[in-house]
Scaffold this active site. Structure first.
Site, PDB file in Angstrom:
ATOM      1  N   PRO A   1       0.844  -1.201   0.000  1.00 30.69           N
ATOM      2  CA  PRO A   1       0.000   0.000   0.000  1.00 30.69           C
ATOM      3  C   PRO A   1       0.879   1.251   0.000  1.00 30.69           C
ATOM      4  CG  PRO A   1      -0.053  -1.102   2.167  1.00 30.69           C
ATOM      5  CD  PRO A   1       0.765  -1.964   1.253  1.00 30.69           C
TER       6      PRO A   1
ATOM      7  N   ALA B   1       1.543   4.355   3.316  1.00 31.72           N
ATOM      8  CA  ALA B   1       1.022   3.610   4.461  1.00 31.72           C
ATOM      9  C   ALA B   1       2.098   3.273   5.483  1.00 31.72           C
ATOM     10  CB  ALA B   1       0.349   2.328   3.976  1.00 31.72           C
TER      11      ALA B   1
ATOM     12  N   LEU C   1       4.988   1.738   4.886  1.00 32.98           N
ATOM     13  CA  LEU C   1       5.744   0.510   4.614  1.00 32.98           C
ATOM     14  C   LEU C   1       6.889   0.756   3.627  1.00 32.98           C
ATOM     15  CD1 LEU C   1       2.851  -2.138   4.443  1.00 32.98           C
ATOM     16  CD2 LEU C   1       4.154  -1.349   6.424  1.00 32.98           C
ATOM     17  N   GLY C   2       7.218   2.010   3.399  1.00 33.75           N
ATOM     18  CA  GLY C   2       8.379   2.329   2.562  1.00 33.75           C
ATOM     19  C   GLY C   2       8.146   2.088   1.084  1.00 33.75           C
TER      20      GLY C   2
ATOM     21  N   ASP D   1      14.443   4.238   4.769  1.00 38.20           N
ATOM     22  CA  ASP D   1      13.561   3.463   3.882  1.00 38.20           C
ATOM     23  C   ASP D   1      14.308   2.899   2.677  1.00 38.20           C
ATOM     24  OD1 ASP D   1      11.565   4.199   5.584  1.00 38.20           O
ATOM     25  OD2 ASP D   1      10.215   4.941   4.047  1.00 38.20           O
TER      26      ASP D   1
HETATM   27  O1  PMV Z   1       6.241   6.295   6.402  1.00 36.76           O
HETATM   28  P1  PMV Z   1       7.504   5.785   5.805  1.00 36.76           P
HETATM   29  O2  PMV Z   1       7.521   4.336   5.572  1.00 36.76           O
HETATM   30  O3  PMV Z   1       7.912   6.570   4.599  1.00 36.76           O
HETATM   31  O4  PMV Z   1       8.653   5.985   6.918  1.00 36.76           O
HETATM   32  C1  PMV Z   1       9.186   7.245   7.197  1.00 36.76           C
HETATM   33  C2  PMV Z   1      10.154   7.148   8.338  1.00 36.76           C
HETATM   34  C3  PMV Z   1      10.413   8.485   9.004  1.00 36.76           C
HETATM   35  O5  PMV Z   1      11.280   8.225  10.113  1.00 36.76           O
HETATM   36  C4  PMV Z   1       9.124   9.086   9.533  1.00 36.76           C
HETATM   37  C5  PMV Z   1      11.058   9.491   8.068  1.00 36.76           C
HETATM   38  C6  PMV Z   1      12.476   9.127   7.669  1.00 36.76           C
HETATM   39  O6  PMV Z   1      12.945   9.739   6.695  1.00 36.76           O
HETATM   40  O7  PMV Z   1      13.123   8.298   8.337  1.00 36.76           O
END
Ligand code: PMV
Length: 301
Positions: free
Chosen positions: A89, A92, A94-95, A140
């Site tokens: 997804p 959401a 999960l990168g 990510d």
């Molecule tokens: O929501 P995602 O899966 O894109 O994770 C972002 C992680 C954060 O720590 C909120 C931002 C980052 O750049 O590490």
């Protein structure tokens, strides 16, 4: 010519990782597969998002594609069509965007006959992530390239962790999409308002992360779950949780999860619950689905 980028979950330390606190993350089996073929014009087709962008397109996808093609070690590249199959997804937590960037880079490299290491791909995909996230920590895209269970600290090489057994997780999707960039900016505004208080939260999350690392390495699921719960309180205090996420987290804990929290940027997206066995995982999935949300069980790492 195809390439794969993994999705990931953050076990502990999201957002704090932007400010130099280490975070613990685990690669998922699901991700994005991209295929590159020579074409008359360069474009990226991303079927599930219903998007197809040429190099001149004024969209994040178009800008990201242009950035990685222009920075490619073998540039200028001949025109190429990249088709991406996204099994995560989007928006959401999960990168998904990082998995797409890594998959695109690997597909481009394969077509160009270039064999790049995971570390090189992680580094080169940072420019892709900057287009989507503004000020990404790099977590990510690094996890999308490497997988496994790892401790990530901004600006440092990924430290892979030896875990006793794969982690069994339930992932619940609130169905609310959120922008990582907006959530990172929201946290930055809280820091601007009260830096001293913000730094205390960062220190607290740092302590949770270092204890969670010990718990992971010792295979102590009970301690890891408790530390995830504590991290969730601090994330909620940064206003990153939502009613839907809180409902799923509460249901997961009541159904027997060892711990549960938001994963990724929050403000919507997914939560994760740590479970001891497939049986408990099935109960947690049922409890989340009974609330009307989608959930699945997976092994991570
Ligand atoms: O929501 P995602 O899966 O894109 O994770 C972002 C992680 C954060 O720590 C909120 C931002 C980052 O750049 O590490």
């Amino acid at each position: 010519m195809s390439g794969f980028g993994r999705g990931k979950v953050i076990l502990l330390g999201e957002h704090a990782v932007v400010y130099g606190v280490p975070a613990l993350a685990a690669g998922l089996e699901r991700g994005v597969t991209a295929t590159a073929t020579p074409a008359a014009e360069t474009e990226l087709a991303c079927a599930p998002w219903g998007t197809s962008d040429g190099l001149d397109a004024d969209t994040d996808l178009g800008r990201a594609l242009r950035a990685v093609i222009e920075a490619h070690p073998d540039a200028p590249l001949p025109p190429v069509r990249v088709e991406a199959d996204v099994a995560l997804p989007a928006g959401a937590g999960l990168g998904c965007s990082a998995a797409l960037g890594v998959a695109v880079l690997r597909a481009l490299d394969e077509l160009a006959g270039r064999a790049a290491s995971d570390a090189e791909i992680a580094e080169r995909s940072m420019i892709w992530e900057r287009v989507f996230h503004g000020n990404p920590s790099g977590l990510d895209n690094t996890m999308a390239a490497h997988g496994g269970v790892a401790c990530f600290r901004r600006g440092e090489p990924l430290e892979r962790l030896d875990v006793r057994a794969p982690l069994r997780l339930v992932i619940g999707d609130s169905g609310e999409s959120s922008s990582t960039r907006a959530m990172v900016e929201q946290v930055a505004r809280q820091r601007e308002r009260d830096a001293a208080r913000f730094d205390k939260s960062l220190d607290a999350i740092g302590t949770l992360v270092s204890n969670a690392r010990l718990a992971l390495e010792a295979g102590d699921a009970h301690a890891l779950g408790q530390l995830m719960d504590l991290n969730q309180h601090l994330l909620a205090a940064w206003m990153l949780s939502t009613t839907a996420l809180e409902d799923m987290i509460g249901a997961a804990r009541a159904a027997g999860a060892k711990g549960a929290k938001v994963t990724g940027s929050g403000g919507g997206g997914c939560m994760i619950a740590l479970v001891e066995s497939e049986e408990v995982g099935a109960k947690v999935v049922d409890a989340i689905e009974a609330l009307g949300f989608a959930a699945f069980q997976t092994e991570a790492g």
